[in-house]
Design an enzyme around this catalytic site. Structure first.
Site, PDB file in Angstrom:
ATOM      1  N   PHE A  16       4.226   3.748  -1.322  1.00  0.00           N
ATOM      2  CA  PHE A  16       4.567   4.306  -2.644  1.00  0.00           C
ATOM      3  C   PHE A  16       5.399   3.334  -3.487  1.00  0.00           C
ATOM      4  O   PHE A  16       5.091   3.091  -4.644  1.00  0.00           O
ATOM      5  CB  PHE A  16       5.335   5.622  -2.467  1.00  0.00           C
ATOM      6  CG  PHE A  16       4.455   6.799  -2.130  1.00  0.00           C
ATOM      7  CD1 PHE A  16       3.084   6.774  -2.346  1.00  0.00           C
ATOM      8  CD2 PHE A  16       5.014   7.965  -1.614  1.00  0.00           C
ATOM      9  CE1 PHE A  16       2.280   7.874  -2.054  1.00  0.00           C
ATOM     10  CE2 PHE A  16       4.233   9.061  -1.323  1.00  0.00           C
ATOM     11  CZ  PHE A  16       2.865   9.023  -1.540  1.00  0.00           C
ATOM     12  N   THR A  17       6.479   2.811  -2.926  1.00  0.00           N
ATOM     13  CA  THR A  17       7.301   1.918  -3.748  1.00  0.00           C
ATOM     14  C   THR A  17       6.593   0.575  -3.945  1.00  0.00           C
ATOM     15  O   THR A  17       6.734  -0.057  -4.991  1.00  0.00           O
ATOM     16  CB  THR A  17       8.697   1.695  -3.132  1.00  0.00           C
ATOM     17  OG1 THR A  17       8.548   1.084  -1.859  1.00  0.00           O
ATOM     18  CG2 THR A  17       9.459   3.000  -3.001  1.00  0.00           C
ATOM     19  N   CYS A  57      17.816   5.425  -3.142  1.00  0.00           N
ATOM     20  CA  CYS A  57      17.570   6.360  -4.247  1.00  0.00           C
ATOM     21  C   CYS A  57      18.666   7.421  -4.366  1.00  0.00           C
ATOM     22  O   CYS A  57      19.278   7.587  -5.432  1.00  0.00           O
ATOM     23  CB  CYS A  57      16.199   7.002  -4.083  1.00  0.00           C
ATOM     24  SG  CYS A  57      15.818   7.494  -2.397  1.00  0.00           S
ATOM     25  N   ASN A  94      13.011   8.452  -8.151  1.00  0.00           N
ATOM     26  CA  ASN A  94      13.351   7.751  -6.899  1.00  0.00           C
ATOM     27  C   ASN A  94      12.530   6.483  -6.691  1.00  0.00           C
ATOM     28  O   ASN A  94      12.992   5.528  -6.058  1.00  0.00           O
ATOM     29  CB  ASN A  94      13.145   8.679  -5.692  1.00  0.00           C
ATOM     30  CG  ASN A  94      11.772   9.302  -5.659  1.00  0.00           C
ATOM     31  OD1 ASN A  94      11.408  10.054  -6.569  1.00  0.00           O
ATOM     32  ND2 ASN A  94      11.000   8.987  -4.643  1.00  0.00           N
ATOM     33  N   SER A  97       0.823  -1.217   0.000  1.00  0.00           N
ATOM     34  CA  SER A  97       0.000   0.000   0.000  1.00  0.00           C
ATOM     35  C   SER A  97       0.852   1.261   0.000  1.00  0.00           C
ATOM     36  O   SER A  97       0.332   2.361  -0.140  1.00  0.00           O
ATOM     37  CB  SER A  97      -0.928   0.011   1.226  1.00  0.00           C
ATOM     38  OG  SER A  97      -0.147   0.013   2.412  1.00  0.00           O
TER      39      SER A  97
HETATM   40  N1  LIG Z   1      10.030   6.310  -1.397  1.00  0.00           N
HETATM   41  C1  LIG Z   1      11.184   6.187  -2.029  1.00  0.00           C
HETATM   42  O1  LIG Z   1      11.491   6.971  -2.930  1.00  0.00           O
HETATM   43  C2  LIG Z   1      12.147   5.083  -1.672  1.00  0.00           C
HETATM   44  C3  LIG Z   1      13.277   4.911  -2.460  1.00  0.00           C
HETATM   45  C4  LIG Z   1      14.189   3.894  -2.154  1.00  0.00           C
HETATM   46  C5  LIG Z   1      13.952   3.078  -1.067  1.00  0.00           C
HETATM   47  N2  LIG Z   1      12.857   3.287  -0.290  1.00  0.00           N
HETATM   48  C6  LIG Z   1      12.662   2.396   0.854  1.00  0.00           C
HETATM   49  O2  LIG Z   1      11.600   1.504   0.538  1.00  0.00           O
HETATM   50  C7  LIG Z   1      10.857   1.196   1.704  1.00  0.00           C
HETATM   51  C8  LIG Z   1       9.396   1.575   1.447  1.00  0.00           C
HETATM   52  O3  LIG Z   1       9.335   2.961   1.178  1.00  0.00           O
HETATM   53  P1  LIG Z   1       7.977   3.669   0.763  1.00  0.00           P
HETATM   54  O4  LIG Z   1       8.342   5.060   0.408  1.00  0.00           O
HETATM   55  O5  LIG Z   1       7.231   2.855  -0.192  1.00  0.00           O
HETATM   56  O6  LIG Z   1       7.217   3.682   2.178  1.00  0.00           O
HETATM   57  P2  LIG Z   1       5.664   3.836   2.490  1.00  0.00           P
HETATM   58  O7  LIG Z   1       4.991   4.528   1.362  1.00  0.00           O
HETATM   59  O8  LIG Z   1       5.582   4.443   3.843  1.00  0.00           O
HETATM   60  O9  LIG Z   1       5.144   2.325   2.539  1.00  0.00           O
HETATM   61  C9  LIG Z   1       5.509   1.441   3.544  1.00  0.00           C
HETATM   62  C10 LIG Z   1       4.625   0.192   3.463  1.00  0.00           C
HETATM   63  O10 LIG Z   1       5.000  -0.734   4.468  1.00  0.00           O
HETATM   64  C11 LIG Z   1       3.839  -1.191   5.181  1.00  0.00           C
HETATM   65  N3  LIG Z   1       4.288  -1.452   6.554  1.00  0.00           N
HETATM   66  C12 LIG Z   1       4.678  -0.552   7.490  1.00  0.00           C
HETATM   67  N4  LIG Z   1       5.093  -1.175   8.612  1.00  0.00           N
HETATM   68  C13 LIG Z   1       4.937  -2.514   8.386  1.00  0.00           C
HETATM   69  C14 LIG Z   1       5.168  -3.667   9.175  1.00  0.00           C
HETATM   70  N5  LIG Z   1       5.638  -3.577  10.430  1.00  0.00           N
HETATM   71  N6  LIG Z   1       4.911  -4.873   8.633  1.00  0.00           N
HETATM   72  C15 LIG Z   1       4.441  -4.987   7.363  1.00  0.00           C
HETATM   73  N7  LIG Z   1       4.179  -3.913   6.564  1.00  0.00           N
HETATM   74  C16 LIG Z   1       4.433  -2.693   7.081  1.00  0.00           C
HETATM   75  C17 LIG Z   1       2.833  -0.073   5.015  1.00  0.00           C
HETATM   76  O11 LIG Z   1       1.484  -0.490   4.921  1.00  0.00           O
HETATM   77  P3  LIG Z   1       0.527  -0.879   6.111  1.00  0.00           P
HETATM   78  O12 LIG Z   1       0.828   0.090   7.229  1.00  0.00           O
HETATM   79  O13 LIG Z   1      -0.844  -0.777   5.573  1.00  0.00           O
HETATM   80  O14 LIG Z   1       0.909  -2.290   6.435  1.00  0.00           O
HETATM   81  C18 LIG Z   1       3.154   0.435   3.621  1.00  0.00           C
HETATM   82  O15 LIG Z   1       2.490  -0.352   2.662  1.00  0.00           O
HETATM   83  C19 LIG Z   1      11.490   2.006   2.848  1.00  0.00           C
HETATM   84  O16 LIG Z   1      12.374   1.206   3.558  1.00  0.00           O
HETATM   85  C20 LIG Z   1      12.224   3.123   2.110  1.00  0.00           C
HETATM   86  O17 LIG Z   1      13.355   3.604   2.832  1.00  0.00           O
HETATM   87  C21 LIG Z   1      11.927   4.258  -0.584  1.00  0.00           C
END
Ligand SMILES: NC(=O)c1ccc[n+]([C@@H]2O[C@H](COP(=O)([O-])OP(=O)(O)OC[C@H]3O[C@@H](n4cnc5c(N)ncnc54)[C@H](OP(=O)(O)O)[C@@H]3O)[C@@H](O)[C@H]2O)c1
Length: 345
Positions: free
Chosen positions: A14-15, A147, A309, A12
């Site tokens: 962003f990535t 990123c 990113n 759910s």
């Molecule tokens: N955004 C970027 O540009 C980017 C780039 C490179 C790397 N990253 C890395 O990729 C990862 C995800 O980033 P994002 O930006 O997509 O974050 P996000 O939008 O905050 O999404 C995080 C997801 O993880 C789930 N989640 C949270 N805690 C959890 C848990 N304890 N167990 C299972 N699911 C859990 C959340 O959904 P629910 O709460 O509904 O379960 C949500 O679907 C991070 O580690 C980030 O550092 C992000």
């Protein structure tokens, strides 16, 4: 139906949403499970409107099904805690967080809050195919590159490989990032009224990605600004070489590094409006643009690198690394261009 199955934990976010989008069009992988705690049992399209019509509902992350590949798109700390379960249900685990990107426990103590499974760090393969392609085939634990680190490393590594950069030159890196870097729950600083119009230094020193960058190109002075974009990371690297360098030297170094790379475009001082790397030109794609100039007044090299990113900086790069790990055609599921013209990405 594709031959191999995949799940996304944290779908759910962003990535995670980007992974679902890419897997929906992947010729070799079929998305069979997407997890969310908050949106359990709702459709994927309920959260990601671009994916309305996808016949898949979120399930809770404690109901993991067996798959060939599990992508973890969860906040830092989740994967290291759940890694045994992830590996129980999947032969290949691809983690988008920073949990398995660094080489040593000491680095996690310095840059994060330590590590609960340091014995796995030597096993994980850093997923930045332009640099780690050889190590990826057959890898069962892949740590997709960060990123800001990806943008910076792609800009600087050709200079290291060509011997233009050794270990003691001064390198100053300034990265501008869009708000999606903060994730779907970005918090107060990413809310629209607070973010709109900003050029905000948010990590002037000590950014965690310094550790990843140093693993490939040595020490850098690194600063990140939050700017008004949704998608995009743009790195400007100022390099002060010990010996004079010509434009021909730079073209040689960058062509040698990237001429055969399917997802890197050299964009350097041509004609038209977009003469240097530009996040807007790669939004939604797995492409990195890299370019450079020499400052004749002082010999400084300035290198530019732009990525999306959420694509080359995370989900796209994770798919690219997986393609190599599993022996698929490298570009599978990633062969599309971006949009033009387009509004702020
Ligand atoms: N955004 C970027 O540009 C980017 C780039 C490179 C790397 N990253 C890395 O990729 C990862 C995800 O980033 P994002 O930006 O997509 O974050 P996000 O939008 O905050 O999404 C995080 C997801 O993880 C789930 N989640 C949270 N805690 C959890 C848990 N304890 N167990 C299972 N699911 C859990 C959340 O959904 P629910 O709460 O509904 O379960 C949500 O679907 C991070 O580690 C980030 O550092 C992000």
């Amino acid at each position: 139906m594709a031959a191999q199955t995949a799940s996304v934990v944290g779908a759910s976010g962003f990535t995670g949403g980007e992974l679902c989008r890419l897997l929906a069009g992947h010729p070799e992988l079929s998305l069979t499970q997407a997890t969310s705690r908050q949106y359990s049992r709702k459709t994927v399209g309920h959260v990601h409107p671009n994916l309305r019509g996808m016949e898949l509902r979120f399930s809770p992350p404690d109901e993991l099904e067996s798959v060939d590949v599990l992508f973890a798109a969860t906040p830092h700390g989740v994967s290291m805690d759940r890694i045994d379960r992830f590996r129980d249900v999947a032969d290949t685990v691809v983690d988008l967080s920073a949990d398995f990107r660094l080489n040593t426990e000491e680095q996690y103590e310095q840059f994060y809050d330590g590590h609960s499974r340091p014995e796995l760090l030597s096993e994980s393969v850093y997923g930045l195919p332009e640099l780690t392609r050889e190590a990826l085939p057959g890898a069962s634990l892949i740590a997709s590159g960060g990123c800001n680190a990806t943008a910076t490393i792609l800009g600087l590594k050709p200079l290291v490989d060509a011997g233009i950069l050794g270990n003691d030159e001064r390198i100053v890196v300034d990265v501008k990032v869009g708000s999606s870097e903060g994730g779907a729950g970005g918090g107060e600083s990413s809310s629209h009224p607070e973010r709109s119009g900003v050029v905000r230094p948010y990590a002037p020193t000590g950014h965690r990605h310094e550790a990843e960058i140093e693993q490939f190109v040595g020490p850098v002075s690194f600063t990140v600004h939050a700017v008004e974009m949704v998608r995009g990371a743009s790195a400007t690297c100022h390099v002060f070489p010990d010996e004079p360098v010509t434009t021909g030297d730079l073209w040689g170094a960058f062509r040698e590094a990237y001429d055969d790379e399917p997802f890197v475009r050299l964009v350097s001082g041509g004609g038209g409006v977009y003469r240097y790397p530009e996040p807007k030109a790669v939004a939604g794609t797995n492409i990195a643009e890299v370019g450079f100039e020499i400052d004749p007044s002082n010999g400084r090299i300035v290198v530019f690198s732009a990525i999306d990113n959420m694509m080359k900086g995370s989900a796209g790069q994770a798919i690219h690394a997986t393609n190599i790990a599993l022996g698929f055609e490298e570009r599978a599921g990633l062969q599309f261009q971006g949009l033009h013209p387009v509004g702020a990405p």
